[in-house]
Design an enzyme around this catalytic site. Structure first.
Site, PDB file in Angstrom:
ATOM      1  N   SER A   1      11.086 -12.200  -6.327  1.00 21.74           N
ATOM      2  CA  SER A   1      12.736 -11.957  -7.311  1.00 21.74           C
ATOM      3  C   SER A   1      14.242 -12.017  -6.518  1.00 21.74           C
ATOM      4  O   SER A   1      13.626 -12.189  -4.866  1.00 21.74           O
ATOM      5  CB  SER A   1      12.435  -9.649  -7.507  1.00 21.74           C
ATOM      6  OG  SER A   1      14.015  -9.627  -8.576  1.00 21.74           O
ATOM      7  N   GLY A   2      14.997 -11.618  -6.813  1.00 17.85           N
ATOM      8  CA  GLY A   2      16.393 -11.850  -6.532  1.00 17.85           C
ATOM      9  C   GLY A   2      17.647 -10.836  -5.588  1.00 17.85           C
ATOM     10  O   GLY A   2      18.488 -11.110  -5.610  1.00 17.85           O
TER      11      GLY A   2
ATOM     12  N   ILE B   1      -3.880  -7.606  -0.625  1.00 17.63           N
ATOM     13  CA  ILE B   1      -2.451  -8.876  -1.158  1.00 17.63           C
ATOM     14  C   ILE B   1      -3.758  -9.834  -0.201  1.00 17.63           C
ATOM     15  O   ILE B   1      -3.442 -10.999  -0.141  1.00 17.63           O
ATOM     16  CB  ILE B   1      -1.835  -8.964  -0.693  1.00 17.63           C
ATOM     17  CG1 ILE B   1      -0.602  -7.546  -2.194  1.00 17.63           C
ATOM     18  CG2 ILE B   1      -0.361  -9.525  -0.875  1.00 17.63           C
ATOM     19  CD1 ILE B   1      -1.278  -7.854  -3.428  1.00 17.63           C
TER      20      ILE B   1
ATOM     21  N   CYS C   1       1.008  -0.746  -0.214  1.00 17.50           N
ATOM     22  CA  CYS C   1      -0.074   0.043   0.285  1.00 17.50           C
ATOM     23  C   CYS C   1       1.345   0.958   0.103  1.00 17.50           C
ATOM     24  O   CYS C   1       2.111   1.050   0.188  1.00 17.50           O
ATOM     25  CB  CYS C   1      -1.067  -0.342   1.417  1.00 17.50           C
ATOM     26  SG  CYS C   1      -1.634  -1.448   1.166  1.00 17.50           S
TER      27      CYS C   1
ATOM     28  N   ASN D   1       1.963  -0.280   5.129  1.00 14.02           N
ATOM     29  CA  ASN D   1       2.465  -0.667   3.732  1.00 14.02           C
ATOM     30  C   ASN D   1       3.250  -2.444   3.771  1.00 14.02           C
ATOM     31  O   ASN D   1       4.617  -1.654   4.541  1.00 14.02           O
ATOM     32  CB  ASN D   1       3.685   0.538   2.871  1.00 14.02           C
ATOM     33  CG  ASN D   1       3.620   0.448   2.205  1.00 14.02           C
ATOM     34  OD1 ASN D   1       3.742  -1.125   1.268  1.00 14.02           O
ATOM     35  ND2 ASN D   1       5.114   0.525   1.670  1.00 14.02           N
TER      36      ASN D   1
END
Length: 642
Positions: free
Chosen positions: A358-359, A52, A2, A74
């Site tokens: 992601s990495g 989410i 958020c 958030n």
């Protein structure tokens, strides 16, 4: 995921609804699904929601049973279920299944120690009506952003600077010291920003606003504790175990998930581990210039892992068209060309999913950057007496630039503290003197980059040189460049990015790995490569790190040349920048007399940022990407089918 804004009026005057609404409206892209507000006493909380977890019941702000403590937040808390169960046992009553509400009751239970108990990424604010204070915190590594500023009337805290700029009394002025540091690092290091009077809440810090003052306090510190007594196999097995646990924890959501995939070990490892739990959608980006794309490797990795793969190719025209809007999304200049490229893969992913893994963080935690091999290559200098190193440096500095070995001798004669300022060193102090104006050079605002790195190196004084470099990057490069671009470019597309490597449990284990197991066998992050080998194609396991290649070197000679000259002439930065020298670098680069692309790009991004935020030449309205609407329709259709 958020966007939040909190406003505290120092004159004890109630905050106007329209004021907090205007500060919240400008970050629509961070939360297109919902908004929420709470106004009480002299405080206002504003919230934008990207749904989410607890999609139906996660409306913020949340409040406690007596409605005198409120929260907006958030991020995502990955251990919230364990905390929730404990808090229920302690007698707390929950109104939702949201992870953010857990922080509220945790604060009731443990007070300012609440952030210490959280595993995840977060920036939050709590209004405690009983104690008449605002309390908030930013996560341990700075995955989620949090800024603050103060005017004669108010103190404001928010997820993005553009919210704070909407507050009456906030000036749009360049911080000259920040500009100097930007020329060194290609971003502005914490806690400053490029704006005079606007600051970041540093990672692993909480703030308290009470009695018209804001104070900050560190609640956690990253420490390396290498354990030389354990065998290599212990660290390989432990790394695999802790990462699988982290990836599993990062799966929690009620919306579709996917993952970014490049050609390297880091993102491929995340996809490989995620694939053991569920089918995976993967997303890759590349350039149309030969030698600047990793799409072939990513495609083969996706095929090996059996993912549903999507990719996008970006050309110079597409990149240039989107550049001003994306610099606006960044809030302040970050001269990493891959930041802009990241937007395009985020835009692609946002058509299909709401969450991507992601990495980021693997290099800093496990020793992955090629520069970390330098202490080994310079080991011949380690036992030289100081006078000999000094003599070698003096000799080398007098050699012509084209003489082979000059830079090796200079770097070898320096300590790691002298030669390493992080993964980017754009302008040396000598070149800065050419780029900035004489008035700025001689002003009292000048600060050496040593003022940034010296204190960090002091805290790392007991570590070996490789670990010192990791420690510095965690406290500068990771938070200032890597995580900033990851957050801003994904949230520009209303997409939540999660980084399983950047997890407190992962770091606690990675911090115990001795350097001899990180930099070994002629490669970097040796332990990680061995731990992940069963998840990866053989060609990826041993591949050297390439990064996110962007052909700015080529484009500045061709497609971007005319635009670059125009922005140099038009930007109103003559009081800061020696434009004649920038034009000289541009023409030298075009003629092939030297590679000035990183330096030119750093200046151009600053100039464009200055036009957008200081000169206000461009205007951008709150915006939700059309791809988000496509995703919403797909999700609604799937729900109807279900």
């Amino acid at each position: 995921m958020c966007g939040i804004v909190s406003l505290y009026n120092k004159r004890n005057v109630p905050v106007d609804q329209e004021t907090i609404s205007s500060l919240t409206r400008v970050i629509l892209h961070r939360g297109p699904d919902d908004d929420g507000f709470h106004l009480a006493d002299n405080v206002a909380l504003g919230f934008r929601r990207l749904s989410i977890i607890d999609v139906s019941g996660g409306h913020q702000p949340f409040y406690n049973e007596t409605k005198d403590i409120w929260i907006i937040g958030n991020g995502e808390i990955y251990n919230y279920q364990e905390l929730r169960n404990w808090l229920i046992d302690c007698g707390h009553v929950f109104q939702s299944e949201s992870d953010i509400e857990t922080i509220l009751h945790l604060y009731e239970q443990v007070g300012f120690d609440a952030p210490k108990h959280l595993r995840g990424m977060f920036g939050f604010t709590i209004w405690d009506g009983q104690k008449k204070l605002l309390f908030g915190a930013r996560d341990h590594f700075g995955i989620k952003p949090l800024y603050y500023t103060e005017t004669a009337d108010s103190i404001a805290v928010g997820s993005e600077i553009k919210s704070l700029l909407e507050l009456p009394g906030v000036k749009r002025e360049v911080n000259p010291t920040s500009f100097y540091h930007y020329l060194t690092f290609q971003y502005v290091p914490d806690p400053a920003t490029m704006y005079q009077g606007i600051y970041r809440v540093p990672p692993a810090h909480y703030f308290v606003i009470k009695d018209d003052q804001i104070t900050l306090q560190q609640y956690w510190e990253a420490k390396f504790t290498p354990d030389e007594s354990k065998p290599f196999s212990y660290f390989v097995e432990g790394t695999r175990e802790v990462l699988l646990d982290s990836v599993n924890k990062h799966r929690v959501s009620e919306v579709p998930r996917g993952a970014f995939l490049s050609s390297g070990v880091d993102s491929s490892s995340i996809v490989g581990m995620l694939r053991t739990f569920e089918p995976v959608k993967t997303f890759s980006v590349g350039s149309d210039i030969p030698g600047y794309s990793e799409l072939d490797y990513a495609r083969r990795t996706a095929q090996y892992l059996g993912t549903e793969h999507h990719e996008v190719i970006v050309n110079a025209q597409h990149y240039m068209k989107e550049l001003p809007r994306l610099v606006w999304h960044q809030d302040e200049p970050v001269a990493d060309p891959s930041a802009i490229l990241l937007n395009f893969v985020a835009e692609l992913a946002s058509e299909h999913v709401t969450v991507v893994l992601s990495g980021e963080g693997a290099d800093e935690f496990f020793g992955g950057y090629n520069i970390y091999r330098e202490p080994h290559s310079l080991r011949m200098f380690a036992h030289m007496p100081g006078w000999l190193k000094s003599s070698l440096r003096s000799f080398a500095e007098k050699l012509p630039d084209h003489v082979k070995g000059k830079n090796f001798l200079i770097r070898g004669s320096k300590t790691v503290e002298e030669r390493f300022f992080g993964n980017a060193l754009i302008f040396s102090e000598e070149l800065k003197a050419q780029v900035v104006t004489e008035n700025l050079r001689t002003s009292a605002n000048y600060r050496s980059p040593w003022t940034i790195t010296e204190e960090i190196y002091k805290r790392a004084s007991e570590y070996d040189d490789v670990t010192k470099m990791q420690y510095l990057d965690i406290h500068t490069w990771l938070r200032g460049n890597i995580l900033m671009k990851a957050d801003k470019m994904t949230m520009a597309n209303s997409l939540e990015l999660r980084v399983p490597f950047i997890d407190t449990k992962v770091f606690e284990f990675a911090a115990t790995i001795p350097t001899k197991y990180k930099i070994a066998n002629g490669t970097t992050k040796h332990v990680l490569r061995e731990a992940m080998k069963d998840f990866l194609p053989p060609e990826i396991k041993t591949r050297p790190k390439l990064g996110f290649p962007v052909p700015t070197r080529h484009w500045l000679k061709n497609e971007f040349y005319k635009w670059a000259k125009e922005i140099i002439f038009e930007a109103k930065v003559d009081h800061l920048i020696n434009k004649a020298y920038v034009l000289y670098m541009l023409d030298e680069h075009r003629e092939g007399h030297g590679d000035y692309s990183r330096k030119i790009w750093t200046i151009l991004i600053f100039m464009l940022w200055h036009q957008i935020f200081i000169e206000q030449k461009y205007s951008f309205e709150p915006f939700v990407s059309p791809t988000v609407e496509i995703r919403r329709k797909k999700n609604a259709s799937m729900q109807q089918i279900g």
